[in-house]
Structures are given as structure tokens and as C-alpha cells.
Design an enzyme around this catalytic site. Structure first.
Site, PDB file in Angstrom:
ATOM      1  N   GLU A  84      43.974  23.403  74.396  1.00 42.99           N
ATOM      2  CA  GLU A  84      44.428  24.596  75.113  1.00 42.99           C
ATOM      3  C   GLU A  84      43.207  25.374  75.604  1.00 42.99           C
ATOM      4  O   GLU A  84      42.150  25.366  74.957  1.00 42.99           O
ATOM      5  CB  GLU A  84      45.268  25.485  74.176  1.00 42.99           C
ATOM      6  CG  GLU A  84      45.683  26.802  74.831  1.00 42.99           C
ATOM      7  CD  GLU A  84      46.793  27.552  74.100  1.00 42.99           C
ATOM      8  OE1 GLU A  84      47.174  27.159  72.999  1.00 42.99           O
ATOM      9  OE2 GLU A  84      47.282  28.552  74.687  1.00 42.99           O
TER      10      GLU A  84
ATOM     11  N   GLU B  54      57.043  27.648  74.463  1.00 44.46           N
ATOM     12  CA  GLU B  54      57.544  28.725  73.569  1.00 44.46           C
ATOM     13  C   GLU B  54      58.210  29.877  74.320  1.00 44.46           C
ATOM     14  O   GLU B  54      57.938  31.061  74.032  1.00 44.46           O
ATOM     15  CB  GLU B  54      56.400  29.243  72.681  1.00 44.46           C
ATOM     16  CG  GLU B  54      55.916  28.217  71.691  1.00 44.46           C
ATOM     17  CD  GLU B  54      54.971  28.747  70.614  1.00 44.46           C
ATOM     18  OE1 GLU B  54      54.513  29.895  70.713  1.00 44.46           O
ATOM     19  OE2 GLU B  54      54.699  27.990  69.677  1.00 44.46           O
TER      20      GLU B  54
ATOM     21  N   ASN C  23      50.355  29.123  74.760  1.00 44.96           N
ATOM     22  CA  ASN C  23      50.674  30.415  75.367  1.00 44.96           C
ATOM     23  C   ASN C  23      49.921  30.614  76.683  1.00 44.96           C
ATOM     24  O   ASN C  23      50.412  31.291  77.596  1.00 44.96           O
ATOM     25  CB  ASN C  23      50.314  31.544  74.399  1.00 44.96           C
ATOM     26  CG  ASN C  23      51.178  31.524  73.143  1.00 44.96           C
ATOM     27  OD1 ASN C  23      52.225  30.866  73.103  1.00 44.96           O
ATOM     28  ND2 ASN C  23      50.755  32.219  72.107  1.00 44.96           N
TER      29      ASN C  23
ATOM     30  N   GLU D  27      53.363  20.922  68.499  1.00 49.97           N
ATOM     31  CA  GLU D  27      52.382  21.785  67.825  1.00 49.97           C
ATOM     32  C   GLU D  27      52.714  21.759  66.345  1.00 49.97           C
ATOM     33  O   GLU D  27      53.813  22.171  65.946  1.00 49.97           O
ATOM     34  CB  GLU D  27      52.439  23.230  68.339  1.00 49.97           C
ATOM     35  CG  GLU D  27      51.799  23.420  69.684  1.00 49.97           C
ATOM     36  CD  GLU D  27      51.718  24.878  70.107  1.00 49.97           C
ATOM     37  OE1 GLU D  27      51.480  25.745  69.242  1.00 49.97           O
ATOM     38  OE2 GLU D  27      51.899  25.133  71.310  1.00 49.97           O
TER      39      GLU D  27
END
Ligand code: AHR
Length: 514
Positions: free
Chosen positions: A27, A173, A72, A292
């Protein structure tokens, strides 16, 4: 001393070992990309700026597929910012991690790195702030051979051949209120359906992962999956799962039993997915992408390396140190039990990504301009990725159990196993969760004769250490794998293994059909 008995039968199989179970995650967060996999000024950097030391460790780890670019982060990301001449790429504020994103690294750089690492790319699209149009443009850019606006732009940007990305996450998410572009299940389900449809119209060969719950404890867990799939069942191939665990207030037993929770979470998602399948009278099976999972010490508001602390001070930095957890022996045993859980469910969990690969809650650590090293949790992953081949065996285990406050009772010895007919090898993966006691394990094979122990290794508390011993920059090999001598095959063909207290071990056997 505790004891356990494991029975394996060559005909009682779960299914083939899905190679994508040994996935990881890169990420744009903290120092995973910048000074992790990519550091042009580093002494080991190649002409592309990839750190060779990290690349070598990634290859040795045996990673099969890597999810990118978030997390995110992706929910506020414009993928176009990361392609084209580096000098003209914009600097942007990344709200997810309160960081300045330079965009010096993007899709082309990641695809090039993945090729060198020998891993498959798993690309996540932004369904937080963006939608159907940007999603289908990205698939055209990445996968279409040429002769169209986006595919020709890719060629002009240096990649004549398409990247051929097969697996795509439809966002990240989006059930979580913290997520940029957070949605209700109905809002997200419809968007995933339409984005998925449009993406498959560009490239029908792609496989799509719908966002599942960010955790089993989410208030919307269950209903979220059911609603999302009620909209998007026909378009998607997987639903995602995320789970992080940690030791709370010295409660080691609950931490060691946390794979109970992972097992239960998987079973509940399978049940929910299959309920939608039944309701729709569908013949199609949607599988699980556990994209994850890991140990993550979520330290709360006071910690210096937490994004919200930096945020409160109004400081924006490039690749700050974020959640760089140092893992100890206990963490490695727990990670070993998570891998057992994933493997035991390999008929339905067919993708899994440990989060993340480097520095950010990761098996590999690196320092800017300095060394890269293996954390304790590196070892169970590396050995299972190497030795779990062929068919997953149903692993019938009985024996001593222990009680935990948070996750109930659990077997002291947690196990999974595989049988590879081609190589004639059985591999048994064992986690002894007894904090103070060694364990005597007997493995009985049915339909197979054990000929020889070809490999037996163990990770445990090193001499002079304790369960918190970890590998650090100064002491990079304090914890690792050593030969496990206490393995014998008795006259009746039973395999006997003595596992030290708090240990993770692998035993590989050469076998013949009985
Ligand atoms: O892996 C760290 C973060 O954890 C990811 O960005 C997010 O998806 C999850 O909450």
C-alpha cells in the site's frame, strides 16, 4: 508435557493448494513503497529504483500475488496521477494516512517491480471517490492490447504490452465509517455491480473481488455481505475479508487462540455467500479473498507512529514511519496458526494477502540507506509457501486443549497439512501454543507410508531469550528456523514429533502409497 494426535488420509482432501493463498500487500502507506520496495538512492537499487535486497527477500518469502495500491489509500487515489512522465506527476494530499503522495511510484513502476519479484498483480480500484468510468478506463489502460485512447496512452507511457492484470478489488473497506467515500451496503452493492459489469465488458477474463466486512466485529457484518452480494453476485468472483489480531494486556492465551476467530469468521462468510447463492438458485460459486490479515498492535491515540497523531498536529509528511510493528516469537506462532487456518479453508479461501509486505506491519523491514531483514513472522509464511504443494489434506487432530478468555477453548497444537503426489511429499505444519510445555505429537498416515523425514524445522524461543524476543536492525537473526531433531518414524510407520513450548514447526516426509 502435552500431547496431540493427527490423522492424515491421502484420500481425504480439501482441494488443491491455491497458490494465491501466499499473497501479500503493498500500500502507499508509511514506508511500504517509498524506502521499502522503492528507493532510487539506496546502494542496492537497480536502474528502476527497486531495492534489490527487498526484492530478494520477497522472492525468498515465496509471495505469489500482491495487492496494490491500497488499502484505505485507494479510496482517495487517482490512478492517472501515477502514470506518465514522473516530472509532471502531481503531488497530492493523501487523506487516509495524512501523507503527501509524490506519485513518483505508480502503476508502471509497480507492474515492473512485480515482474522482477515474480508475483501476480492484484489491483484495487477507487470506489470511494470515483466510479464506473474511471474503473473501466483503468482496465482498458492496463489490459487492452492497443488501438484505443487508454491503451495507446499506456504504450506512449512506456508499456507497449498490456499488463494483463487478472484480479481486481472493487474498492476497499467501504463498510467502514473511516473510509473516504464510505457507503451503505445498498449503495456499494449497486456501484460494485455496475463497475464490475463495465470492467468485464472491457476485459471478460478478469476476476473481481467485492468488498466484504472490514472485520468480523463490524456492526454491519453479515448483513453487509448479504446485501452487497444480492446486488453483485453475478458480476463478482470473490468477497473480501480483513482481520487483524493482537495481544491485549498480556492475555497471551487469547492471542494464541485467535485463529479460532479466523476460523469462525471464514465459516460465517462462506455461509452468508452460499445463502445468497441458494436464494438466487445460482450455480456459480463465489469464493473468499482474505486480502488483509496479520498481527497488528493498534496502540491508540497516544502513539507517535499513528496517523491521527500527526494529523492532530497538522503536519503533512512524505512516507512517514507508520505502524512499523516489531514481531516477536509469540507473534510468529500466531501467524503460523493463521496460515494453518487459511490452508484448512483452501477450498473457499482461494486468495489471501498478508498485510503488508515491507515496514508497515510486515514480515520484511528495511531502513532508508540501510539494511533489510526478516521479522519473526517471515518464517512460517516462507516455509508454508515453499512446502505446501499438491492437495490440502483434512487434518484430523485431537489432544490437549487450553482455555482462553476471548476465544474459548482451542487445541494446544494447531495443524494443517498437504500431500503432493508428484513429489511424493507430505508436509505437516504445526503450532504449539503451549506457553510453558513441550508437546508430543503423533502423526498417523493412512493410505501412505512414511519413508523418511526430508525436512524438519522449528521456530521457538532462542537460548537466553523469551517469548518477546524479536529480530531488530542490530540483531537481525535472533529468531529464525533451526533443525528440529526430535522427529522419528517408528516401526509401525507413525511419525513422532516433540515440539518445544511456544513453537512453530514444519515436518516434511517422503512418502509412498500404501
Ligand atoms: O493495512 C493497513 C490498513 O488496514 C489498510 O489500509 C486498510 O484497508 C485496513 O484498515
Amino acid at each position: 508435557m502435552t500431547s496431540a494426535r493427527i490423522i492424515l488420509d491421502r484420500d481425504f482432501t480439501v482441494g488443491p493448494v491455491p497458490r494465491r493463498l501466499f499473497g501479500s500487500f503493498v500500500e502507499h502507506m508509511g514506508r511500504c513503497v517509498y524506502t521499502g520496495i522503492f528507493e532510487p538512492e539506496h546502494p542496492t537499487a537497480d536502474e528502476n529504483g527497486y531495492r534489490q535486497d527487498v526484492l530478494e527477500l520477497t522472492r525468498e518469502l515465496g509471495v505469489s500475488i500482491v495487492r496494490y495500491p491500497g488499502g484505505n489509500f485507494v479510496s482517495g487515489y487517482r490512478w492517472e496521477d501515477g502514470v506518465g512522465p514522473v516530472e509532471t506527476r502531481p503531488r497530492r494530499l493523501d487523506g487516509a494516512w495524512h501523507t503527501v503522495e509524490t506519485n513518483a511510484f505508480g502503476l508502471h513502476e509497480f507492474a515492473g517491480w512485480a515482474k522482477k519479484a515474480g508475483v501476480e498483480v492484484m489491483e484495487a480500484i477507487n470506489l470511494g471517490t470515483r466510479g464506473v468510468e474511471e474503473a473501466r478506463a483503468l482496465v482498458e489502460y492496463a489490459n487492452h492490447p492497443g488501438g484505443t485512447y487508454w491503451s495507446d496512452l499506456r504504450a506512449r507511457n512506456g508499456a507497449k504490452d498490456p499488463f494483463g492484470i487478472t484480479v481486481w478489488n472493487l474498492g476497499n473497506e467501504l463498510d467502514g465509517p473511516w473510509q473516504i467515500g464510505h457507503k451503505t451496503a445498498d449503495e456499494y452493492g449497486r456501484l460494485a455491480q455496475e463497475a464490475g459489469k463495465a470492467m468485464k465488458l472491457v476485459d471478460p477474463s478478469i476476476e473481481l473481488v467485492a468488498v466484504g466486512s472490514s472485520g468480523r466485529g463490524m456492526p454491519t457484518f453479515g448483513q453487509w455481505e448479504y446485501t452487497v452480494l444480492s446486488h453483485a453476485y453475478d458480476e463478482v468472483d470473490y468477497v473480501s475479508m480483513h482481520a487483524y489480531y493482537q495481544e491485549h494486556d498480556g492475555d497471551a492465551l487469547s492471542f494464541l487462540a485467535s485463529s479460532n476467530d479466523m476460523d469462525g469468521f471464514i465459516d460465517e462468510v462462506v455461509a452468508t455467500v452460499d445463502a445468497v447463492k441458494a436464494k438466487r438458485h445460482s450455480k456459480k460459486q463465489v469464493n473468499l479473498s482474505f486480502d488483509e490479515w496479520n498481527v497488528w498492535y493498534q496502540r491508540g491515540l497516544e502513539s507517535e507512529d499513528q496517523p491521527h497523531v500527526v494529523e492532530k498536529r497538522g503536519i503533512w509528511r512524505e512516507h512517514p514511519r507508520l505502524i512499523e510493528d516489531t514481531y516477536n516469537v509469540t507473534d510468529a506462532v500466531v501467524v503460523g496458526s493463521f496460515l494453518n487456518s487459511l490452508l484448512r479453508h483452501g477450498d473457499r479461501v482461494t486468495i489471501a494477502n498478508q498485510a503488508q509486505l515491507v515496514n508497515v506491519i510486515a514480515p520484511i523491514r528495511s531502513e532508508e540507506g540501510g539494511p533489510a531483514w526478516r521479522q519473526t513472522i517471515y518464517w512460517p509464511f516462507a516455509r508454508m509457501a515453499e512446502l505446501a504443494t499438491g492437495q490440502i489434506l483434512r487434518t484430523a487432530a485431537s489432544g490437549d486443549r487450553f482455555d482462553s478468555a476471548q476465544y474459548g477453548d482451542a487445541p494446544v497444537v494447531d495443524a494443517s497439512s498437504t500431500y503432493d503426489e508428484e513429489t511424493g511429499r507430505v508436509a505437516v505444519f504445526l503450532a504449539n501454543r503451549g506457553l510453558d510445555e513441550a508437546s508430543d505429537v503423533t502423526v498417523s498416515l493412512r493410505g501412505l507410508d512414511a519413508q523418511q523425514v526430508t525436512r524438519a524445522e522449528v521456530l521457538t524461543i532462542p537460548e537466553g531469550g523469551d517469548r518477546f524476543t524479536a529480530n531488530t536492525e542490530l540483531l537481525q537473526d535472533a529468531v529464525g528456523l533451526t533443525r528440529l531433531d526430535a522427529v522419528t518414524i517408528d516401526e509401525g510407520g507413525e511419525v513422532r514429533v516433540t515440539l518445544p513450548a511456544l513453537s512453530w514447526a514444519v515436518v516434511e516426509l517422503a512418502v509412498r502409497s500404501a
